[in-house]
Design a protein around this motif. Structure first.
Motif, PDB file in Angstrom:
ATOM      1  N   LYS A   5       0.826  -1.212   0.000  1.00 44.10           N
ATOM      2  CA  LYS A   5       0.000   0.000   0.000  1.00 44.10           C
ATOM      3  C   LYS A   5       0.857   1.258   0.000  1.00 44.10           C
ATOM      4  N   LYS A   6       1.894   1.246   0.810  1.00 49.06           N
ATOM      5  CA  LYS A   6       2.784   2.404   0.877  1.00 49.06           C
ATOM      6  C   LYS A   6       3.448   2.644  -0.467  1.00 49.06           C
ATOM      7  N   GLU A   7       3.947   1.568  -1.083  1.00 48.93           N
ATOM      8  CA  GLU A   7       4.632   1.700  -2.370  1.00 48.93           C
ATOM      9  C   GLU A   7       3.679   2.188  -3.459  1.00 48.93           C
ATOM     10  N   THR A   8       2.456   1.646  -3.471  1.00 49.19           N
ATOM     11  CA  THR A   8       1.470   2.056  -4.474  1.00 49.19           C
ATOM     12  C   THR A   8       1.127   3.536  -4.324  1.00 49.19           C
ATOM     13  N   THR A   9       0.950   3.966  -3.093  1.00 48.53           N
ATOM     14  CA  THR A   9       0.640   5.375  -2.842  1.00 48.53           C
ATOM     15  C   THR A   9       1.766   6.278  -3.319  1.00 48.53           C
ATOM     16  N   LEU A  14       3.918  10.227  -7.381  1.00 49.74           N
ATOM     17  CA  LEU A  14       4.951  10.608  -8.343  1.00 49.74           C
ATOM     18  C   LEU A  14       4.365  10.748  -9.744  1.00 49.74           C
ATOM     19  N   TYR A  15       3.445   9.863 -10.068  1.00 49.22           N
ATOM     20  CA  TYR A  15       2.795   9.906 -11.383  1.00 49.22           C
ATOM     21  C   TYR A  15       2.020  11.214 -11.562  1.00 49.22           C
ATOM     22  N   ASP A  16       1.416  11.692 -10.484  1.00 51.95           N
ATOM     23  CA  ASP A  16       0.573  12.893 -10.557  1.00 51.95           C
ATOM     24  C   ASP A  16       1.362  14.197 -10.513  1.00 51.95           C
ATOM     25  N   LYS A  17       2.655  14.121 -10.261  1.00 49.58           N
ATOM     26  CA  LYS A  17       3.462  15.340 -10.184  1.00 49.58           C
ATOM     27  C   LYS A  17       3.707  15.924 -11.573  1.00 49.58           C
ATOM     28  N   LEU A  36       4.222  -5.185  -9.026  1.00 50.63           N
ATOM     29  CA  LEU A  36       3.866  -3.911  -8.408  1.00 50.63           C
ATOM     30  C   LEU A  36       3.630  -2.838  -9.465  1.00 50.63           C
ATOM     31  N   VAL A  37       4.530  -2.728 -10.415  1.00 50.97           N
ATOM     32  CA  VAL A  37       4.399  -1.709 -11.464  1.00 50.97           C
ATOM     33  C   VAL A  37       3.202  -2.004 -12.359  1.00 50.97           C
ATOM     34  N   ASP A  38       3.051  -3.262 -12.752  1.00 48.78           N
ATOM     35  CA  ASP A  38       1.925  -3.639 -13.620  1.00 48.78           C
ATOM     36  C   ASP A  38       0.586  -3.326 -12.971  1.00 48.78           C
TER      37      ASP A  38
END
Length: 478
Positions: A5-9, A14-17, A36-38
């Motif tokens: 959960k922490k990693e996904t968040t 970062l994606y939204d920056k 995780l990335v997929d």
């Protein structure tokens, strides 16, 4: 997706920056980096590519050509028009730049390159080309996010995260992916409709650790002993050759790395740096230092300072459950016994191994132990201690939680099938250990004998020797 959960968040933030992001994800082989990335970026990956495994290529001849051909085909699959194939990595990244520019609609572009270290074949100039791609073009595009993964942690650390050349300080976010905890293993089994008790989950952790890829082989139709046989000992067992594959795919010098791991597998307490060098008859230097760092980064080993010794006596200890299991049961198995675990499940040798392995389970769940003790916010150090017999009795303590609040928990670790009962001889042993340890600490420090066991502590005239009791269920706390 289980856990993470922490990693996904973090990845979604970062994606939204509105800035170019360069994310490096590393961790032990099979720990779930690609998954995780997929799962996190499902439907949002603009371009993805995975390097070809070095063990799948017989020699260095043609490796560069094969990698470039594979990269070119990935571009075609993502919609690039056919053109002259790249002759080198500078050409290949130029094609990627042109393709991304052509399809740029102003929205976020996510590039995912999996097993990046495998692209860096001998004499390929890959690093220089990759450096040029990021520094000259990619880092200036606010809608671009580059995510790279790799199991070759020494390469990720040396060439990217701790780089001194053109990629110095270019990684905007690093992420180490660690194995599952017991709680996450339990969630994983539930999600896969595997009904299994916590007692057996702990035993499965002793074999497979918290590695999702390994846990995925557990079949809910079979008992745990049946599963262990099917996964590790059967003729075509999926993990029968996994030990060699682990190191061949993740390290440039797998035999050198395996020699270190093999040695650490012979002693639960581990060895000092000097002892490793002496026993393996190898020279101290950059190769050895990088190898230890890579094993630490991959969660194969940990380093700790044995209680009462100087920091120069730092020990390196093997904690990867599968590697420990392999050394105990698979490495020297001379005959193929496809029912080995089922036939020996109640044997004394396996019972002894469970006791030894439970120490490793507890070592990997110290944070859960701290929570059970109500000291999550207290600064602590984890250690072990052994005292050789001299004019006093010798002793060994497998886990010490040394706290900044003037308390030290002297932990006794007991994997037991029922209630644990303290008898008179063991009671006297614990009192002796407390006395010996008390002499090693400041008078203001209190020693508390702490039992970590599977089920309950049976109440009797000797059970009060334990100030604290941590049960198996406590180790499953999130």
């Amino acid at each position: 997706m289980i856990g993470r959960k922490k990693e996904t968040t973090e990845l979604n933030k970062l994606y939204d920056k509105n800035s170019a992001e360069f994310v490096a994800i590393y961790g032990r082989r099979r720990v779930g980096k690609t998954y995780l990335v997929d799962e996190t970026f499902s439907g949002r990956i603009t371009f993805r590519h995975a390097g070809l495994a070095p063990e799948d290529q017989k020699d260095n001849i043609g490796q560069l050509k094969n990698q470039l051909e594979h990269f070119y085909k990935s571009l075609l699959l993502h919609g690039m028009e056919e053109c002259e194939k790249p002759k080198n990595w500078f050409d290949a990244f130029f094609l990627l730049e042109k393709f991304l520019q052509k399809i740029d609609a102003g929205t976020k572009q996510l590039i995912f390159i999996d097993e990046l270290p495998w692209l860096d074949t001998p004499r390929s100039n890959f690093i220089q080309a990759f450096e040029g791609f990021w520094n000259t073009w990619a880092c200036h595009r606010k809608n671009l996010m580059l995510v790279v993964c790799g199991s070759a942690n020494s390469w990720i650390l040396d060439k990217l995260i701790n780089a001194h050349g053109g990629l110095y300080n270019r990684v905007t976010h690093e992420m180490k992916l660690s194995p599952f905890t017991l709680s996450e293993c339990e969630d994983f089994y539930k999600a896969n409709n595997v009904k299994i008790s916590r007692y057996d989950i702990v035993q499965s952790y002793m074999v497979f650790g918290g590695i999702p890829f390994y846990l995925g082989y557990v079949n809910g139709e079979y008992s745990l002993p049946q599963n262990i046989d099917n996964i590790c000992f059967a003729k075509n067992a999926p993990l029968r050759d996994e030990y060699d594959r682990l190191f061949a795919s993740a390290f440039e010098n797998p035999d050198y790395i395996k020699a270190i791991v093999n040695l650490l597998g012979t002693k639960n307490a581990g060895y000092t740096r000097a002892e490793i060098l002496e026993k393996l008859d190898i020279s101290d230097g950059e190769t050895f230092t990088k190898s230890l760092k890579a094993l630490l980064a991959s969660d194969f080993i940990v380093k700790y300072y044995p209680f009462g010794l100087s920091k120069r006596s730092v020990h390196y200890k093997l904690v990867d459950s599968f590697c420990i299991f392999y050394h105990h049961f698979m490495k020297n198995l001379k005959t193929t016994n496809e029912k080995f675990w089922q036939q020996n499940n109640t044997s004394q040798s396996l019972s002894s191994w469970r006791g030894f392995s439970f120490e490793n389970v507890c070592f990997n769940h110290v944070e859960q132990c701290k929570k059970a003790l109500g000291i999550s916010g207290v600064v602590t150090q984890t250690s072990a201690w052994s005292k050789r017999p001299d004019d006093e009795e010798g002793t060994q303590i497998d886990l010490l939680i040394i706290r900044d609040d003037n308390v030290t928990n002297m932990c006794e670790l007991k994997f037991y099938s029922g209630e644990y009962e303290v008898d008179k001889p063991y009671y006297k042993t614990l009192l002796t250990r407390e006395s010996l340890l008390q002499k090693m600490v400041s008078p203001k420090v209190v020693i508390r004998s702490t039992l970590i066991t599977t089920f309950e502590l049976k109440k009797n005239e000797y059970s009060s020797v334990f100030s604290n009791v941590i049960l198996m269920d406590d180790l499953f706390e999130k």
